[in-house]
Scaffold this motif. Structure first.
Motif, PDB file in Angstrom:
ATOM      1  N   VAL A 135       0.862  -1.180   0.000  1.00 56.46           N
ATOM      2  CA  VAL A 135       0.000   0.000   0.000  1.00 56.46           C
ATOM      3  C   VAL A 135       0.896   1.226   0.000  1.00 56.46           C
ATOM      4  CG1 VAL A 135      -1.568   1.397   1.398  1.00 56.46           C
ATOM      5  CG2 VAL A 135      -2.027  -1.033   1.079  1.00 56.46           C
ATOM      6  N   THR A 173      -6.493   1.931 -12.849  1.00 56.45           N
ATOM      7  CA  THR A 173      -5.645   0.774 -12.643  1.00 56.45           C
ATOM      8  C   THR A 173      -4.617   0.683 -13.778  1.00 56.45           C
ATOM      9  OG1 THR A 173      -7.453  -0.390 -11.575  1.00 56.45           O
ATOM     10  CG2 THR A 173      -5.637  -1.729 -12.394  1.00 56.45           C
ATOM     11  N   LEU A 187      -3.448  -0.178  -8.303  1.00 55.57           N
ATOM     12  CA  LEU A 187      -4.841   0.255  -8.309  1.00 55.57           C
ATOM     13  C   LEU A 187      -4.979   1.467  -7.401  1.00 55.57           C
ATOM     14  CD1 LEU A 187      -4.874  -3.196  -7.629  1.00 55.57           C
ATOM     15  CD2 LEU A 187      -6.982  -2.738  -8.865  1.00 55.57           C
ATOM     16  N   LEU A 189      -6.321   3.941  -4.665  1.00 53.06           N
ATOM     17  CA  LEU A 189      -7.150   3.793  -3.455  1.00 53.06           C
ATOM     18  C   LEU A 189      -7.992   5.057  -3.349  1.00 53.06           C
ATOM     19  CD1 LEU A 189      -4.470   2.363  -0.991  1.00 53.06           C
ATOM     20  CD2 LEU A 189      -6.406   1.137  -1.989  1.00 53.06           C
ATOM     21  N   ALA A 198      -2.178   4.125  -3.506  1.00 52.36           N
ATOM     22  CA  ALA A 198      -2.390   3.033  -4.454  1.00 52.36           C
ATOM     23  C   ALA A 198      -2.111   1.697  -3.789  1.00 52.36           C
ATOM     24  CB  ALA A 198      -1.482   3.215  -5.666  1.00 52.36           C
ATOM     25  N   LEU A 199      -2.856   0.697  -4.246  1.00 54.51           N
ATOM     26  CA  LEU A 199      -2.581  -0.681  -3.847  1.00 54.51           C
ATOM     27  C   LEU A 199      -1.814  -1.324  -4.999  1.00 54.51           C
ATOM     28  CD1 LEU A 199      -3.061  -3.310  -2.147  1.00 54.51           C
ATOM     29  CD2 LEU A 199      -5.128  -3.626  -3.525  1.00 54.51           C
ATOM     30  N   CYS A 200      -0.634  -1.864  -4.693  1.00 54.34           N
ATOM     31  CA  CYS A 200       0.156  -2.520  -5.733  1.00 54.34           C
ATOM     32  C   CYS A 200       0.201  -4.009  -5.428  1.00 54.34           C
ATOM     33  CB  CYS A 200       1.580  -1.969  -5.761  1.00 54.34           C
ATOM     34  SG  CYS A 200       1.615  -0.207  -6.102  1.00 54.34           S
ATOM     35  N   GLU A 219     -10.035  -4.543  -7.951  1.00 54.37           N
ATOM     36  CA  GLU A 219     -10.523  -3.171  -7.746  1.00 54.37           C
ATOM     37  C   GLU A 219     -11.482  -3.105  -6.561  1.00 54.37           C
ATOM     38  OE1 GLU A 219     -11.867  -1.987 -11.616  1.00 54.37           O
ATOM     39  OE2 GLU A 219      -9.824  -1.449 -12.220  1.00 54.37           O
ATOM     40  N   ALA A 222      -9.337  -3.105  -3.584  1.00 59.03           N
ATOM     41  CA  ALA A 222      -8.725  -1.785  -3.383  1.00 59.03           C
ATOM     42  C   ALA A 222      -9.736  -0.813  -2.781  1.00 59.03           C
ATOM     43  CB  ALA A 222      -8.182  -1.253  -4.700  1.00 59.03           C
ATOM     44  N   ASP A 223     -10.983  -0.871  -3.275  1.00 56.99           N
ATOM     45  CA  ASP A 223     -12.005   0.026  -2.737  1.00 56.99           C
ATOM     46  C   ASP A 223     -12.241  -0.234  -1.252  1.00 56.99           C
ATOM     47  OD1 ASP A 223     -12.303   1.251  -5.100  1.00 56.99           O
ATOM     48  OD2 ASP A 223     -14.149   0.220  -5.689  1.00 56.99           O
ATOM     49  N   ALA A 226      -9.406   1.142   0.655  1.00 54.60           N
ATOM     50  CA  ALA A 226      -9.427   2.605   0.654  1.00 54.60           C
ATOM     51  C   ALA A 226     -10.421   3.141   1.677  1.00 54.60           C
ATOM     52  CB  ALA A 226      -9.774   3.113  -0.740  1.00 54.60           C
TER      53      ALA A 226
END
Lengths: 602, 117
Positions: A135, A173, A187, A189, A198-200, A219, A222-223, A226
């Motif tokens: 993250v 993304t 992706l 956040l 971002a989430l990698c 996704e 990631a949401d 976030a």
């Protein structure tokens, strides 16, 4: 096969035709001696071509009409089976995805700080789904890694960070292939219209998740992350605001107050990270009185902190207008204007150290306790009435109790004594027992012992507050040079002190005059002819009696062995209840005792 | 922390044409105090006996619920008594919370007599 799929028809080739069309695979055909080669399209239930069945035989012209219908039937069955398998797979993948989201939510909630939530999230992703997860959090000047975990994929940090920046900037993304057949995804956040970072995630060739196929799922992941981090940030912000508020309210130190020692201790609940509703205060009132308060407002967090602040202000403003019961009645009226103040409880006490008097009232609050200097300990069960603005409100009541020098008063909140599943009676007894064993301990040691016994052995979610107050005899000490010009300043200091300890103006004037006469005697007689002499004045009040000692180390020219002799001495005698003069080689010592009148307002 | 508390039970019964008795049994704390408050607020008659003699534990949150639950009754001029025998957990909590002993009585008969008298 491609043609069969394209034309959606069963195609059959004999060896010669096949060799002509597919020279590349001719050798293999010959090796296996295949003479007839058949391709049949496979259909889904909706008729869509989803693949092809490939049949070969060593028999020339193998595909008779009967066999053609056999192949066709077989293709139909296989198509159906394939579709079911694919649906099952999709279903399993969906279930797995839903399960992962559920576990993710649960994992995220285990922590309250944003960074810890990020750590939990990447840990779960690496355990369950991908070979690497990180993250990245957005800052004004770029992104930085908050949490990262890897299993078998180790993308270069610079590559990951670069992709994270791309995802944050584009709010989309983004992905790139990794050298070893894996891929890296970043992706954004996003929560409440903002991109937090971002989430990698990176996958190896054999990982379950793959970009393209699982992007929608990632996704969603990631949401979820976030929103969770955003909530944690909001919560942290509120918490820091309410903590600041509470610190501002409770302060780490109370202003020094004369003649008493005050030690407040606040312990937040064991599990709660929020500010509770407990508060305390101690402040000086006119006429040497000291106000002591411990209160508890309903609720937690920012709202509770605001209510506390307003109540505290109200108590400070209203306390000088009357006694404890009066104050509570005024607070009842005032409570309508303070949100959240109804049902607030408080214990309020006014201490007059000079007279050893304590006047107190409790509004729905547990009873204060008094620990006597000799170790006796008791609750003050009088002066009780309902919480502020209670619907069952009866008249406000107050009570009076003695609090001599060396005695300790304890005010506290219910978090100290209330414990689910335990008898309140036993816990109240336990508090008394603990306190009574610590009569000669310092306030700090007493507080520590009480909190240790009551809280440490039985942690609670509720916060707890303990305000300990120990009265000491008010004292005054001054040393002056033996010269008449010192008399004025001394009187000035003494008057200020007497204002605090003596409620009646008559007492102050009489004491001032008596002490003045004693000091004047010393100035006039003690050091005649010898400069540099000093006179010491000590005063204290205990049990409503003022005791003043005036000492010099000179040799009087006129022996004051008969106190009746001097005019000053006669004045002293008239104004005090007890007078003793001792004179010797070391000097002269005058001790005066005077019972103080009660406060005219009492 | 201890989970050995017993479940809260609330039972309202009509004693006569204008007197209701709400019997509270079990433990009352912050987790279920609202139930007590709701039960009190739902009382219709103007004379109410609150029987707390079978309460195993009640804390300040419970007493607060009691206070708030009786707001309407007090507003419409109703009368109430709480039954909490000497030595019972409810008696101590009421005392610690500053509720006047005047409306706390030893048993239901005394409470009913007090409201009828």
């Amino acid at each position: 096969v491609a043609q069969a799929v394209r034309e959606d028809a069963i195609l059959a080739l004999q060896a010669a035709e096949y060799d002509e069309r597919h020279p590349g695979t001719r050798e293999r055909r010959r090796r296996d001696s295949l003479e007839t080669l058949v391709a049949a399209p496979l259909h889904s239930a909706s008729g869509e071509v989803v693949g092809a069945l490939w049949v070969a035989s060593r028999e020339p012209h193998w595909l008779t009409e009967r066999r053609r219908s056999l192949v066709s039937g077989l293709a139909e069955q296989i198509g159906g089976a394939l579709e079911r398998a694919r649906l099952d797979e999709a279903l399993i993948a969906r279930e797995r995805a839903a399960l992962l989201l559920a576990r993710l939510t649960e994992t995220l909630e285990r922590a309250t700080e944003p960074a810890r939530r990020a750590e939990h999230a990447v840990g779960l992703l690496v355990d369950e789904l991908v070979g690497f997860a990180a993250v990245y959090t957005r800052h004004p000047d770029g992104v930085s890694v908050t949490a990262a975990r890897e299993r078998h994929v180790r993308p270069a940090p610079a590559t990951v960070a670069g992709l994270a920046v791309d995802a944050v900037a584009s709010e989309r993304t983004v992905w790139r292939a990794l050298g070893d057949g894996g891929s890296l995804l970043a992706l954004p956040l996003r929560a409440r219209g903002q991109t937090l970072g971002a989430l990698c995630v990176a996958t190896g060739p054999d990982d379950r998740a793959a970009p393209g196929r699982d992007e929608a799922h990632l996704e969603e992941v990631a949401d979820r992350i976030a929103i969770s981090i955003d909530n944690a940030l909001l919560y942290e912000r509120e918490r820091s605001v309410s903590h600041r508020l509470q610190l501002g309210l409770l302060g780490d130190e109370l202003p020094p107050l004369p003649d008493i020692e005050v030690l407040p201790t606040y312990r937040p609940g064991a599990a709660s990270l929020e500010v509770g509703g407990d508060w305390y205060d101690a402040f000086a009132l006119p006429e040497g009185k000291i106000a002591l308060v411990v209160g508890d407002v309903v609720g937690h967090g920012l709202d509770a902190a605001i209510t506390m602040g307003q109540l505290r202000g109200a108590v400070r403003a209203l306390a000088p207008l009357g006694g404890p019961a009066d104050l509570l009645a005024r607070l009842d009226e005032f409570a309508d204007t303070i949100r959240g103040a109804d049902s607030a409880t408080l214990a309020y006490a006014e201490l007059e150290p000079a007279r050893g008097l304590l006047r107190y009232a409790c509004a729905g609050h547990p009873p204060p306790f008094v620990l006597r200097a000799d170790g006796r300990c008791e609750y003050l069960w009088s002066g009780r009435s309902t919480p502020i603005a209670s619907s069952l409100l009866a008249a406000r009541r107050e009570a009076v109790e003695r609090l001599e020098p060396g005695d300790t008063l304890g005010l506290y909140t219910d978090g100290l004594v209330e414990r689910r599943g335990q008898s309140l009676e036993l816990r109240l007894e336990r508090l008394l027992r603990t306190a009574s064993r610590s009569a000669d301990a310092s306030l700090a040691a007493l507080s520590e012992r009480v909190l240790e016994t009551m809280l440490h052995h039985d942690p609670t979610d509720d916060d707890a507050c303990l305000l300990l107050v120990r009265a000491s005899a008010p004292t005054f000490a001054a040393t002056i040079a033996s010269t008449p010009s010192e008399l004025g300043p001394l009187r000035h200091e003494l008057r200020a002190w007497l204002t605090r300890v003596a409620a009646a103006e008559a007492d102050r004037q009489e004491a001032l005059l008596a002490v003045g006469e004693a000091v004047t005697n010393a100035v006039e007689h003690a050091y005649l002819g010898t400069p540099g002499g000093r006179i010491r004045v000590d005063a204290r009040v205990a049990k409503g009696t003022l005791e003043v000692t005036v000492e010099d180390s000179g040799r009087w020219l006129r022996r004051p062995s008969d106190p009746d002799r001097g005019r000053g001495t006669r004045v002293m005698k008239a104004l005090t209840d007890e007078l003793s003069v001792t004179s010797g080689a070391a000097g002269t010592r005058v001790v005066m005792r005077k019972r103080l009148r009660a406060a005219p307002t009492a | 922390m201890s989970a050995q508390g017993s479940a809260l039970r609330l039972e309202t019964r009509r004693h006569d044409a204008d007197l209701e008795i709400l019997r509270v049994a079990g433990d009352v704390d912050a987790s279920n105090a609202h139930e007590l408050q709701d039960a009190l607020a739902a009382l219709l008659l103007d004379r109410v006996v609150l029987d707390l003699s079978e309460v195993g534990y009640i804390d300040s949150a419970g007493v607060r619920a009691l206070d708030r639950g009786l707001v309407e009754l007090v507003r419409r001029g109703g009368a109430y008594r709480a039954v909490a025998p000497d030595g019972s957990p409810a008696r101590l909590t009421l005392r610690v919370s500053g509720y006047d002993a005047a409306f706390v009585v030893e048993d239901v008969e005394t409470a009913v007599l007090g409201l009828q008298g």
